[in-house]
Scaffold this motif. Structure first.
Motif, short mmCIF file in Angstrom:
data_model
loop_
_atom_site.label_atom_id
_atom_site.label_comp_id
_atom_site.label_asym_id
_atom_site.label_seq_id
_atom_site.Cartn_x
_atom_site.Cartn_y
_atom_site.Cartn_z
N SER A 73 30.40 5.47 104.89
CA SER A 73 29.66 6.52 105.58
C SER A 73 28.39 6.85 104.82
CB SER A 73 30.53 7.78 105.71
OG SER A 73 31.78 7.48 106.28
N ALA A 74 28.46 6.76 103.50
CA ALA A 74 27.30 7.06 102.66
C ALA A 74 27.48 6.40 101.30
CB ALA A 74 27.11 8.57 102.49
N ALA A 75 26.35 6.18 100.62
CA ALA A 75 26.37 5.64 99.26
C ALA A 75 25.36 6.41 98.43
CB ALA A 75 26.03 4.15 99.26
N VAL A 76 25.71 6.62 97.17
CA VAL A 76 24.87 7.39 96.25
C VAL A 76 24.36 6.45 95.17
CG1 VAL A 76 24.72 9.50 94.91
CG2 VAL A 76 26.51 9.27 96.63
N ALA A 77 23.04 6.43 94.96
CA ALA A 77 22.44 5.48 94.02
C ALA A 77 21.94 6.19 92.77
CB ALA A 77 21.29 4.74 94.69
N GLY A 78 22.50 5.83 91.63
CA GLY A 78 21.98 6.31 90.37
C GLY A 78 20.79 5.47 89.93
N SER A 79 20.27 5.74 88.75
CA SER A 79 19.24 4.87 88.19
C SER A 79 19.89 3.55 87.80
CB SER A 79 18.61 5.55 86.96
OG SER A 79 17.98 6.77 87.35
N PHE A 81 21.89 0.93 86.31
CA PHE A 81 23.05 0.92 85.41
C PHE A 81 23.42 2.32 84.91
CE2 PHE A 81 22.33 -3.76 83.95
CZ PHE A 81 22.64 -4.18 85.24
N ALA A 82 23.10 3.35 85.68
CA ALA A 82 23.43 4.73 85.28
C ALA A 82 24.08 5.43 86.47
CB ALA A 82 22.18 5.48 84.84
N SER A 83 25.14 6.17 86.22
CA SER A 83 25.86 6.86 87.29
C SER A 83 24.97 7.89 87.99
CB SER A 83 27.08 7.58 86.73
OG SER A 83 27.98 6.68 86.14
N PRO A 84 25.18 8.10 89.28
CA PRO A 84 24.48 9.19 89.96
C PRO A 84 24.98 10.53 89.42
CG PRO A 84 26.15 8.23 91.40
CD PRO A 84 26.07 7.36 90.18
N ASN A 85 24.12 11.56 89.52
CA ASN A 85 24.55 12.85 89.01
C ASN A 85 25.36 13.62 90.05
OD1 ASN A 85 22.72 14.33 90.73
ND2 ASN A 85 21.07 13.77 89.31
N SER A 87 24.88 16.51 91.58
CA SER A 87 24.19 17.06 92.76
C SER A 87 23.97 15.98 93.82
CB SER A 87 22.86 17.69 92.34
OG SER A 87 21.98 16.72 91.82
N GLN A 88 23.71 14.76 93.40
CA GLN A 88 23.56 13.67 94.36
C GLN A 88 24.86 13.46 95.14
OE1 GLN A 88 21.76 10.87 91.13
NE2 GLN A 88 21.27 9.94 93.10
N ILE A 89 25.96 13.40 94.40
CA ILE A 89 27.25 13.13 95.03
C ILE A 89 27.64 14.28 95.97
CG2 ILE A 89 29.70 12.66 94.60
CD1 ILE A 89 28.74 11.60 91.79
N ARG A 90 27.41 15.49 95.54
CA ARG A 90 27.74 16.63 96.40
C ARG A 90 26.89 16.64 97.66
NH1 ARG A 90 28.69 22.40 94.05
NH2 ARG A 90 29.39 22.53 96.23
N ARG A 91 25.63 16.22 97.54
CA ARG A 91 24.78 16.12 98.73
C ARG A 91 25.36 15.11 99.71
NH1 ARG A 91 22.13 17.97 102.87
NH2 ARG A 91 20.34 16.69 103.51
N GLY A 114 31.27 7.02 83.35
CA GLY A 114 30.28 7.87 83.98
C GLY A 114 30.55 8.11 85.44
N ASP A 115 30.92 7.05 86.17
CA ASP A 115 31.23 7.20 87.59
C ASP A 115 32.44 8.09 87.80
OD1 ASP A 115 29.12 5.57 88.24
OD2 ASP A 115 30.32 3.76 88.47
N VAL A 116 33.49 7.84 87.04
CA VAL A 116 34.73 8.62 87.20
C VAL A 116 34.46 10.10 86.94
CG1 VAL A 116 37.04 9.02 86.28
CG2 VAL A 116 36.25 6.68 86.68
N LEU A 117 33.74 10.41 85.87
CA LEU A 117 33.48 11.80 85.52
C LEU A 117 32.60 12.49 86.56
CD1 LEU A 117 32.88 11.54 81.65
CD2 LEU A 117 34.89 12.46 82.82
N HIS A 118 31.52 11.84 86.98
CA HIS A 118 30.59 12.48 87.90
C HIS A 118 31.19 12.64 89.30
CE1 HIS A 118 27.49 11.38 84.82
NE2 HIS A 118 27.05 12.57 85.17
#
Length: 599
Positions: A73-79, A81-85, A87-91, A114-118
């Motif tokens: 349904s949606a995908a969140v892109a971090g920088s 090789f860096a996890s998304p933050n 606020s991105q995921i909540r959006r 990083g992914d698991v925590l965020h």
């Protein structure tokens, strides 16, 4: 395998958003929240569970290209090789849960810290928010990389693509969040992956001829180094042994042990994933070897997916993923049967990153070669016959020429790296090795020159390829035809003397001129061939040694010539003449003719 070192971008800070915008242009059914770098379906399906995944950029097509009907349904892109933050995921959660009929949101997360925590914190914050009571948000962590043993902390992740497709298919059917979550966990517990990235010279701690079994998609260390790089068959076997290991055979792994029986009834789905820089040519070899290994070990291969799903920028390497399908009557089958999982996997999707594959059971597919084609013309039935003056010497001369080309391969290859595309030496060597096989197999026997030259033409065409292969094949075919005409015109001609060879060579060169614009001096193989043919016409017992010498002079002269045809015409001409290397094709012709000469 090599890798392209330079990247195409405007600025590093704009790279991810620019790429996401390009993706949105490709697929009108998706939209981009630029500020939060969220790609989402414009029209969320009513009355379904929404699926979200994401992670660092640089793994494309994962995850943004999997947004579409049937998968995310949606995908969140971090920088990169860096996890998304958070606020991105909540959006992303807010976007996909905006419909009143939404049945919940499932976050499918790769097992990186990083992914698991965020993602985990985003889900917790959502539950604690004013919207938490309206939308049920769950998290499923996929850790399928068996290269990381239990003592190292368990599974990283590489390929949650199969999990995504299965979950979204069930979600689209209107299933509850409990059902979708159960399926996601079941699939995650039955999937195992092993990867073997190569390395870009100078950018890793590995040597160019080394690989590290299990190196991660961010260059994390694996567990074993191999040097030199093994053949595909051996490497694939090593990987699949680890994937299908049991607790008894490998206590560090055996992650599929709970359902794996190895009794000839295990049904699997195979995914072959390109980590970024593996060619389709190589990927086909990997698929072939993986299926061959699985069949040999009595696994039933129900589906094969192959392509670029989860990359590490342009890393040269690949991963293999096995999904073990549940058996009838097992606890997992109560969640979804093997047939149901395959139906979900086969469900259509318009996500641009999801690659076509055959929805057929591969366990019964046979790719054995077709019956051999019988060429009656090679059976010499009623053929005109012209003998060499000495059968043994004729075959020996052919073998000398072939061996001379093989010995000269490094020299010709070196010439061609300067004057062409670097493959001339290997091309000629391949043709020479084919000729030697033909003499060993008695296809070239020195009994009938016409038959033997026809075999030479066909072997050259089959083994050399490229422009030079075609030119050689045309020349030998024309030489065969010319000898036949001479023999038919003069039935009393019993064997090929020098006059017969000279006449046939002249006709063969004339025929070759119909298919190439090269004329001497052209800095091509035509130069020594034409010089040889012209000198051969002189009525002298010494005409053959003289003709070979003229061919040598013509080949040497190409060192100072400007290329008027062939691959050399595309090379910087000033640098080419300054290099003083002869044309590789011309040098090859002289090597052959010189070897034919008995001293």
């Amino acid at each position: 395998m090599t890798s392209f070192h330079k990247h195409i971008l405007n600025t590093p800070s704009e790279l991810v958003v620019d790429s996401l915008k390009g993706l949105a242009y490709l697929n009108p059914s998706i939209a981009l929240d630029e500020q939060h770098r969220v790609i989402y379906q414009r029209n969320q399906r009513e009355g379904t569970v929404a699926l979200i995944s994401g992670g660092g950029s640089g793994h494309e097509p994962a995850h943004a290209s999997f947004v579409g009907t049937g998968i995310l349904s949606a995908a969140v892109a971090g920088s990169v090789f860096a996890s998304p933050n958070i606020s991105q995921i909540r959006r992303a959660i807010n976007i996909v849960s905006s419909s009143p009929s939404n049945k919940g949101v499932l976050l499918v997360v790769k097992n990186y810290t990083g992914d698991v925590l965020h993602f985990g914190l985003a889900s917790e914050q959502h539950r604690a928010s004013s919207q938490g009571h309206k939308t049920d948000v769950r998290v499923v962590i996929v850790g399928d990389d068996v290269s990381v043993g239990r003592t190292q902390g368990g599974l990283r992740t590489r390929g949650n693509d199969i999990s995504l497709q299965n979950c979204r298919g069930l979600a689209y059917s209107g299933a509850t969040i409990d059902q979708v979550e159960s399926l996601a966990n079941m699939v995650a517990n039955n999937v195992a992956t092993f990867g073997v990235p190569g390395t870009k010279p100078g950018s890793s701690y590995l040597n160019a001829d080394e690989l590290e079994l299990g190196m991660g998609i961010h260059n994390e260390p694996g567990h074993t180094r191999l040097r030199p790089y093994p053949p595909a068959k051996e490497l694939v076997a090593t990987m699949l042994e680890s994937i299908t290991s049991t607790i008894e055979t490998d206590p560090e792994r055996g992650f599929l042990s709970h359902g794996l029986k190895k009794d000839g009834k295990d049904e699997v789905v195979l995914l072959v994933n390109n980590l970024g820089a593996v060619s389709q040519l190589e990927l086909g070899v990997i698929v072939k070897e993986a299926i061959a290994w699985l069949r040999n070990k009595k696994f039933i291969v129900k589906r094969v997916l192959s392509g670029t799903y989860m990359t590490s920028l342009n890393m040269p390497g690949y991963s293999l993923t096995i999904l073990l399908l549940p058996r009838g009557g097992s606890p997992d089958s109560k969640i979804a049967s093997a047939t149901e999982i395959l139906d979900l996997l086969d469900a259509p999707s318009d996500a641009p990153g999801w690659i076509w594959y055959s929805k057929n059971d591969l366990s019964h597919i046979d790719v054995s070669p077709a019956p051999p084609f019988e060429d009656l013309e090679l059976e010499e039935r009623g053929q005109v016959c012209i003998r060499p003056s000495n059968s043994g010497a004729f075959v020996a001369a052919i073998e000398r020429a072939a061996n001379a080309l093989i010995a000269a391969e490094p020299e010709i290859t070196k010439q061609d790296t300067i004057a062409g595309d670097g493959d001339a030496g290997l091309t000629l060597k391949a043709g020479a090795e084919g000729i030697l096989r033909a003499t060993k197999d008695q296809r070239i026997r020195g009994v009938n020159i016409i038959s033997d030259l026809r075999v030479v033409s066909e072997v050259v065409d089959a083994t050399m390829g490229g422009t030079s292969g075609a030119l050689y094949s045309i020349y030998f075919s024309a030489l065969t035809s010319a000898l036949r005409r001479v023999t038919e015109a003069s039935p009393e001609t019993d064997y090929a003397n020098l006059d017969v060879w000279a006449s046939a060579a002249k006709e063969a060169l004339k025929a070759l001129y119909q298919y190439t614009l090269a004329r001497p001096p052209s800095r091509t193989l035509i130069d020594p061939l034409a010089a040889f043919t012209l000198a051969l016409q002189s009525p002298s017992s010494e005409s053959f040694p003289h003709a070979v010498e003229e061919a040598r002079k013509a080949a040497e002269q190409t060192r100072t010539l400007e290329a008027r045809a062939g691959r050399g015409a595309y090379v910087n001409q000033q640098a080419l003449t300054e290099s003083r290397v002869p044309d590789p094709g011309a040098w090859g012709v002289w090597i052959i003719l010189n070897a034919l000469l008995v001293r």
